[in-house]
Design an enzyme around this catalytic site. Structure first.
Site, PDB file in Angstrom:
ATOM      1  N   ALA A  92      -6.085   3.738  44.190  1.00 51.81           N
ATOM      2  CA  ALA A  92      -6.026   3.721  42.727  1.00 51.81           C
ATOM      3  C   ALA A  92      -5.574   5.056  42.154  1.00 51.81           C
ATOM      4  O   ALA A  92      -5.229   5.132  40.980  1.00 51.81           O
ATOM      5  CB  ALA A  92      -7.389   3.341  42.148  1.00 51.81           C
ATOM      6  N   LYS A  93      -5.634   6.118  42.960  1.00 56.86           N
ATOM      7  CA  LYS A  93      -5.152   7.455  42.576  1.00 56.86           C
ATOM      8  C   LYS A  93      -5.691   7.888  41.218  1.00 56.86           C
ATOM      9  O   LYS A  93      -4.949   8.395  40.366  1.00 56.86           O
ATOM     10  CB  LYS A  93      -3.624   7.512  42.606  1.00 56.86           C
ATOM     11  CG  LYS A  93      -3.035   7.241  43.986  1.00 56.86           C
ATOM     12  CD  LYS A  93      -1.535   7.384  44.002  1.00 56.86           C
ATOM     13  CE  LYS A  93      -0.956   7.129  45.385  1.00 56.86           C
ATOM     14  NZ  LYS A  93      -1.023   5.713  45.792  1.00 56.86           N
ATOM     15  N   ARG A  94      -6.973   7.713  41.020  1.00 54.38           N
ATOM     16  CA  ARG A  94      -7.586   8.081  39.750  1.00 54.38           C
ATOM     17  C   ARG A  94      -7.738   9.603  39.654  1.00 54.38           C
ATOM     18  O   ARG A  94      -7.990  10.280  40.643  1.00 54.38           O
ATOM     19  CB  ARG A  94      -8.943   7.412  39.589  1.00 54.38           C
ATOM     20  CG  ARG A  94      -8.901   5.880  39.535  1.00 54.38           C
ATOM     21  CD  ARG A  94      -8.038   5.383  38.375  1.00 54.38           C
ATOM     22  NE  ARG A  94      -8.274   3.981  38.076  1.00 54.38           N
ATOM     23  CZ  ARG A  94      -7.406   3.006  38.287  1.00 54.38           C
ATOM     24  NH1 ARG A  94      -6.238   3.268  38.816  1.00 54.38           N
ATOM     25  NH2 ARG A  94      -7.699   1.753  37.955  1.00 54.38           N
TER      26      ARG A  94
END
Length: 281
Positions: free
Chosen positions: A98-100
């Site tokens: 999700a590369k938050r």
């Protein structure tokens, strides 16, 4: 709720038992079409369930890319929830791609979405971006440690554009990417057999001997297959850290669908090639 064994220990065991491979679940429109599926929630669910059925009982990790589920709104997220649950039930660790990355209470909310043990999308690990400053990740680090989950922090990514940030040199003479790696080494200090805080380091990057990749945790390595890297490249790229590398393959496996047997055969070929290439690591 009883404490969960740390992600790093669970990943080390899964890699040793099943082989060091992560298969991506990337149901983008072109791949759905290649499988003869409709670009809608029904196609999304059929695709995801087929991948889980084919490989979740035989790979160390599965990595769903949340964006390809989110594009269908709440029904797509519901499919993602079921995919995570079914993959974990079959014994695969789930790395949510999700590369938050954010600050303060927003970062904490992202962390709760994926790293709180009773959350519908609870995953064994989450990809995160440190480019609002590594310290901005502290809510995710703390919750991951509390819940027995892990993080994969973007450090040296396989996309060419990443270099303008990751290779930038700080006033202390270290690159930004090297600084991220150093922070991860601090997080993993004293953890055995493997720390729970890993880096994303592209397998396509060539000689990385100027970087200290011995961070005490896993290295998630995209780029095998469609992006041009091969298992044989891993020792050259990762050097002494190669035993802790988790190569991530998506299209190289998924293009063999929707045939379950073909997906399994492709997965097993990658596992054997990676084991052979990294055995001396």
């Amino acid at each position: 709720m009883s404490p969960m064994e740390p992600f790093g220990a669970r990943l080390r065991r899964a890699m040793d038992e099943r082989g060091p491979l992560c298969v991506g679940i990337d149901p983008h429109a072109s791949l759905l079409a290649e499988w003869g599926l409709t670009d809608d929630v029904a196609g999304l669910e059929r695709f995801s369930r087929t991948v889980v059925e084919a490989v979740a009982d035989r790979v160390a990790a599965l990595k769903p890319q949340s964006a390809f589920f989110e594009r269908f709104g709440s029904r797509g997220v519901a499919v993602l929830e079921r995919t995570v649950e079914e993959a974990r039930a079959a014994g695969a660790l789930v790395i949510m791609d999700a590369k938050r990355g954010d600050i303060g209470s927003t970062m904490a909310a992202y962390a709760e979405s994926f790293l709180r043990k009773d959350a519908p999308l609870f995953s064994d690990a989450l990809t995160v971006s440190p480019y609002l400053g590594y310290g901005s990740l502290r809510p995710a680090v703390d919750l991951a440690r509390e819940s027995g989950a892990g993080l994969f922090v973007l450090a040296l990514t396989s996309n060419p554009e990443g270099a303008e940030v990751q290779h930038a040199v700080r006033p202390d003479g270290r690159t930004v990417g090297a600084t991220v790696l150093a922070h991860l080494a601090e997080e993993n200090a004293g953890q055995s057999p493997l720390g729970s805080f890993g880096a994303v380091v592209g397998a396509t990057l060539g000689d990385l001997s100027s970087y200290d990749l011995q961070v005490g945790g896993p290295l998630l390595a995209p780029g095998i297959g469609a992006q041009g890297a091969t298992p044989a490249d891993l020792p050259r790229v990762f050097g002494a850290a190669v035993r802790n590398v988790v190569p991530s393959v998506s299209r190289g496996v998924l293009r063999h669908g929707p045939d379950v047997v073909a997906l399994r055969d492709a997965t097993e070929r990658f596992v054997e090639e990676i084991r052979g290439a990294t055995a001396a690591g």
